[in-house]
Write a protein that holds these residues in place. Structure first.
Motif, PDB file in Angstrom:
ATOM      1  N   LEU A  85       0.814  -1.219   0.000  1.00 47.68           N
ATOM      2  CA  LEU A  85       0.000   0.000   0.000  1.00 47.68           C
ATOM      3  C   LEU A  85       0.848   1.270   0.000  1.00 47.68           C
ATOM      4  O   LEU A  85       0.311   2.379   0.051  1.00 47.68           O
ATOM      5  N   GLN A  86       2.185   1.109  -0.008  1.00 51.20           N
ATOM      6  CA  GLN A  86       3.135   2.235  -0.063  1.00 51.20           C
ATOM      7  C   GLN A  86       2.977   3.194   1.111  1.00 51.20           C
ATOM      8  O   GLN A  86       3.033   4.416   0.964  1.00 51.20           O
ATOM      9  N   ILE A  87       2.757   2.622   2.293  1.00 53.09           N
ATOM     10  CA  ILE A  87       2.687   3.445   3.510  1.00 53.09           C
ATOM     11  C   ILE A  87       3.759   3.029   4.511  1.00 53.09           C
ATOM     12  O   ILE A  87       3.815   3.565   5.620  1.00 53.09           O
ATOM     13  N   ASP A  88       4.633   2.096   4.128  1.00 51.97           N
ATOM     14  CA  ASP A  88       5.617   1.566   5.071  1.00 51.97           C
ATOM     15  C   ASP A  88       6.646   2.618   5.475  1.00 51.97           C
ATOM     16  O   ASP A  88       7.065   2.666   6.636  1.00 51.97           O
ATOM     17  N   SER A  89       7.042   3.464   4.533  1.00 53.43           N
ATOM     18  CA  SER A  89       8.049   4.493   4.862  1.00 53.43           C
ATOM     19  C   SER A  89       7.468   5.494   5.864  1.00 53.43           C
ATOM     20  O   SER A  89       8.179   5.940   6.786  1.00 53.43           O
ATOM     21  N   LYS A  90       6.178   5.821   5.737  1.00 51.96           N
ATOM     22  CA  LYS A  90       5.523   6.703   6.704  1.00 51.96           C
ATOM     23  C   LYS A  90       5.481   6.050   8.084  1.00 51.96           C
ATOM     24  O   LYS A  90       5.723   6.697   9.107  1.00 51.96           O
ATOM     25  N   ARG A  91       5.143   4.769   8.123  1.00 55.35           N
ATOM     26  CA  ARG A  91       5.066   4.047   9.406  1.00 55.35           C
ATOM     27  C   ARG A  91       6.436   4.023  10.088  1.00 55.35           C
ATOM     28  O   ARG A  91       6.557   4.248  11.300  1.00 55.35           O
ATOM     29  N   ASP A 113       1.192  13.218   8.751  1.00 54.20           N
ATOM     30  CA  ASP A 113       0.155  12.176   8.727  1.00 54.20           C
ATOM     31  C   ASP A 113       0.297  11.311   9.991  1.00 54.20           C
ATOM     32  O   ASP A 113       0.622  10.126   9.935  1.00 54.20           O
ATOM     33  N   TRP A 114      -0.003  11.924  11.144  1.00 50.90           N
ATOM     34  CA  TRP A 114       0.268  11.272  12.419  1.00 50.90           C
ATOM     35  C   TRP A 114      -0.638  10.062  12.686  1.00 50.90           C
ATOM     36  O   TRP A 114      -0.286   9.165  13.450  1.00 50.90           O
ATOM     37  N   ASN A 115      -1.778  10.041  12.073  1.00 50.32           N
ATOM     38  CA  ASN A 115      -2.687   8.912  12.307  1.00 50.32           C
ATOM     39  C   ASN A 115      -2.716   7.927  11.136  1.00 50.32           C
ATOM     40  O   ASN A 115      -3.720   7.271  10.871  1.00 50.32           O
ATOM     41  N   ILE A 116      -1.590   7.822  10.413  1.00 48.64           N
ATOM     42  CA  ILE A 116      -1.515   6.945   9.242  1.00 48.64           C
ATOM     43  C   ILE A 116      -1.861   5.496   9.597  1.00 48.64           C
ATOM     44  O   ILE A 116      -2.566   4.819   8.849  1.00 48.64           O
ATOM     45  N   GLU A 117      -1.393   5.023  10.725  1.00 47.83           N
ATOM     46  CA  GLU A 117      -1.670   3.628  11.093  1.00 47.83           C
ATOM     47  C   GLU A 117      -3.139   3.435  11.430  1.00 47.83           C
ATOM     48  O   GLU A 117      -3.766   2.449  10.992  1.00 47.83           O
ATOM     49  N   GLU A 118      -3.695   4.337  12.203  1.00 50.69           N
ATOM     50  CA  GLU A 118      -5.108   4.217  12.567  1.00 50.69           C
ATOM     51  C   GLU A 118      -5.998   4.285  11.324  1.00 50.69           C
ATOM     52  O   GLU A 118      -6.949   3.499  11.179  1.00 50.69           O
ATOM     53  N   ARG A 119      -5.684   5.229  10.410  1.00 49.14           N
ATOM     54  CA  ARG A 119      -6.476   5.349   9.187  1.00 49.14           C
ATOM     55  C   ARG A 119      -6.373   4.091   8.329  1.00 49.14           C
ATOM     56  O   ARG A 119      -7.363   3.625   7.754  1.00 49.14           O
ATOM     57  N   LEU A 150      -8.161  -2.226  -2.580  1.00 46.31           N
ATOM     58  CA  LEU A 150      -9.351  -1.361  -2.531  1.00 46.31           C
ATOM     59  C   LEU A 150      -9.306  -0.474  -1.294  1.00 46.31           C
ATOM     60  O   LEU A 150      -9.709   0.696  -1.339  1.00 46.31           O
ATOM     61  N   ALA A 151      -8.801  -1.008  -0.185  1.00 46.94           N
ATOM     62  CA  ALA A 151      -8.667  -0.201   1.035  1.00 46.94           C
ATOM     63  C   ALA A 151      -7.707   0.962   0.817  1.00 46.94           C
ATOM     64  O   ALA A 151      -7.843   2.024   1.435  1.00 46.94           O
ATOM     65  N   GLY A 152      -6.746   0.771  -0.084  1.00 43.10           N
ATOM     66  CA  GLY A 152      -5.797   1.847  -0.389  1.00 43.10           C
ATOM     67  C   GLY A 152      -6.462   3.093  -0.922  1.00 43.10           C
ATOM     68  O   GLY A 152      -5.934   4.209  -0.776  1.00 43.10           O
ATOM     69  N   MET A 153      -7.646   2.945  -1.530  1.00 45.96           N
ATOM     70  CA  MET A 153      -8.370   4.124  -2.022  1.00 45.96           C
ATOM     71  C   MET A 153      -8.754   5.029  -0.857  1.00 45.96           C
ATOM     72  O   MET A 153      -8.678   6.251  -0.964  1.00 45.96           O
ATOM     73  N   ASN A 154      -9.187   4.405   0.255  1.00 50.21           N
ATOM     74  CA  ASN A 154      -9.569   5.191   1.439  1.00 50.21           C
ATOM     75  C   ASN A 154      -8.352   5.816   2.108  1.00 50.21           C
ATOM     76  O   ASN A 154      -8.435   6.900   2.689  1.00 50.21           O
ATOM     77  N   ILE A 155      -7.224   5.119   2.034  1.00 47.84           N
ATOM     78  CA  ILE A 155      -6.016   5.607   2.711  1.00 47.84           C
ATOM     79  C   ILE A 155      -5.418   6.801   1.965  1.00 47.84           C
ATOM     80  O   ILE A 155      -5.040   7.805   2.568  1.00 47.84           O
TER      81      ILE A 155
END
Length: 559
Positions: A85-91, A113-119, A150-155
């Motif tokens: 989902l290309q969010i690992d670097s943010k995490r 994007d402090w709530n990246i994990e929760e979102r 599909l969840a990546g659309m919301n993220i």
């Protein structure tokens, strides 16, 4: 303008031109469905727009925040959910900051994007994925991988989303969730799909062909109606050309006959008058020259009409002329075929049968219940509640349930390959043909012609088999082609072709996700074929449009 395609061409490494000189634009907020025959390059075009593939020539203008959902996920199997989902670097940046590493690089990566994990967890949960972000993607099923993307659309909340066959691996609940999402989405969307329910939710359809993209200002039903009108108009013009061609040939024939009679009468009259032979020969030569000229005029007219008719035929969809009409079932309508009262099935812990985990087996395969286990250990019953139903000749039954709910087991009970562990079942004699999404009725080791001969139980002469092959859009140059190389739609056509050759109209068709690997045209063919078929139908399918079209009147929901 979110997307602009200018003079795009793509040539395969084997030099085959997939498409050329395409021009296309998608405006902000447009929601489009992209359709076309299998192999026309829909997925390739989507990859080019997404920037994952370079065109052979042309220019693409796209936004930076475009989000792409692929059809296949094998290339991501070495990644975790977060990486895919290309969010690992943010995490990682978030965890580093929380651990005390307040470097500029980490703050830049996190981008507030402090709530990246929760979102992300909430988005995954909304699509039915309860696994942690660190979960390996290769451990997920095809449907779960689709839900992750599909969840990546919301993220990411992108301005443009590209989807390539997003419903392929989704069950009914997943499809419904996607349909609801599409209806609410207000930004730009381009979806390649053969799911007619999804395409009907999109207000515009585009059709990809080799040298153009044709725009239709309506949903799939509108597109279908417009295509039908075009095909009807083409067929009418072809009929008119053929009528004119027959008339031209008739005129030419009658003119030639009159000319011959006139020549004979004239020659007899001249002989009676005693005209010298040398003069008669000159008159005959003049007459033959005049006849030849007249014949040339008629022949030229006929050739022109023939060329015009052939050009029109080339524009006609090959499937428009394909008609698959099976004979009526030998059973009278309403005859009771199966009566089940409070049946259930159980698997013993040591029984070597994985049907409860896998619903994609062919029910004609040997997978029988071992009654010798009945005195050893109690069976784990497959269904929470016993099942009762009656199936009569002419009925149309849908079997529903999640993967592992025992849909294939129930098919095997209905067809007499398994006996229920509980309850009673009575079954009359009937013939059936099982068609699954792989069309395994086709032997991949055969060529097309060999496959046709394998079904020639009536000993039809060779020319009749070849006529039937041509009728099902398999011309002579393709007869030596391996069945292994056929697309889903081609296998479906060949399966029906083989049944026609054998004159084997079954009492029952069992359809197990038959539309999964087909393009739109092939889906329309199988839909129309089953609609016209008068026998019994059992269908396992997540395609609600297909279920409605074939007139299903009974449902069994397994849990």
């Amino acid at each position: 303008m979110p997307i602009s395609i200018q003079q795009i061409s793509y040539i395969h490494p084997d030099k085959e031109v997939l498409f050329s000189d395409l021009n296309f634009a998608i405006s902000k907020g447009q929601k489009l469905g992209l359709v076309g025959n299998n192999g026309c390059g829909k997925s390739t075009l989507l990859q080019i727009i997404a920037g994952q593939l370079s065109p052979s020539s042309g220019v693409i203008v796209r936004p930076d925040d475009l989000y792409y959902i692929p059809q296949h996920f094998g290339q991501y199997d070495s990644l975790t959910i977060a990486q895919a989902l290309q969010i690992d670097s943010k995490r990682q940046a978030l965890h580093a900051i929380l651990a005390g590493d307040a470097s500029t690089e980490n703050f830049t990566l996190l981008d507030d994007d402090w709530n990246i994990e929760e979102r992300s967890v909430a988005a995954l949960d909304s699509w039915g994925i309860g696994h942690p972000l660190s979960y390996p993607l290769h451990l997920l099923s095809g449907g779960e991988k689709t839900r992750v993307f599909l969840a990546g659309m919301n993220i990411h909340t992108p301005s443009v989303i590209l989807m390539d066959e997003p419903t392929n691996h989704l069950d009914s609940s997943g499809r419904q969730r996607l349909y609801d999402w599409v209806e609410k989405w207000r930004s730009t969307l381009l979806a390649v799909s053969h799911d007619r329910t999804l395409l009907n939710l999109l207000p515009e359809i585009c059709e990809l062909e080799k040298h153009q993209i044709t725009y239709y200002g309506g949903n799939y039903e509108f597109y279908k109606e417009q295509k039908a009108l075009v095909q009807e108009a083409l067929q009418q013009r072809i009929d008119e050309k053929e009528k004119a061609l027959r008339a031209a040939r008739k005129v030419a024939r009658e003119t030639a006959e009159r000319r011959d009679k006139q020549n004979v009468r004239g020659e007899k009259a001249n002989i009676k008058k005693g005209i010298p032979r040398i003069v008669l020969n000159a008159l005959q030569g003049k007459s033959e020259k005049s006849t030849s000229k007249l014949n040339g005029v008629h022949q030229e007219k006929a050739e022109k009409l023939t060329d015009e008719r052939n050009q029109l035929r080339g524009s006609l969809s090959p499937t428009a002329a394909l008609k698959t009409d099976f004979n009526s079932s030998s059973l009278h309508n309403g005859k009771t075929l199966v009566t089940a009262k409070n049946i259930n099935f159980g698997y013993y812990p040591n029984q070597n049968d994985n049907d409860s985990q896998n619903d994609n087996d062919n029910p004609s395969e040997n997978n029988t219940f071992d009654s010798s286990n009945s005195s050893k250990l109690p069976a784990q019953l497959l269904w929470q509640a016993p099942i009762s139903f009656q199936l009569k000749s002419g009925d149309r039954l849908r079997i529903e349930g999640t993967n592992g709910s025992g849909k294939t087991t129930l098919l095997k009970i209905i067809t007499g390959q398994l006996e229920p562990q509980e309850g009673t079942l009575t079954r009359a004699d009937f013939s059936y043909v099982y068609l699954n999404q792989e069309y395994s009725i086709i032997d991949d080791r055969n060529s097309i012609l060999e496959q046709a001969y394998a079904f020639n139980s009536r000993n039809l002469p060779e020319h009749e088999i070849k006529i039937i092959l041509n009728r099902y859009l398999f011309p002579a140059p393709e007869w030596d082609k391996s069945c292994r190389k056929l697309s889903g739609g081609e296998k479906m056509r060949l399966a029906f072709c083989c049944l026609m050759i054998s004159n084997n109209t079954p009492d029952m068709f069992i359809l197990d996700e038959p539309t999964n690997n087909l393009d739109i045209q092939s889906i329309e063919i199988i839909t129309n074929t089953i609609k016209k078929y008068t026998g019994t139908v059992i269908a396992i399918s997540h395609d609600n449009y297909f279920i409605r079209e074939i007139g299903v009147d009974q449902h069994i929901a397994l849990s």
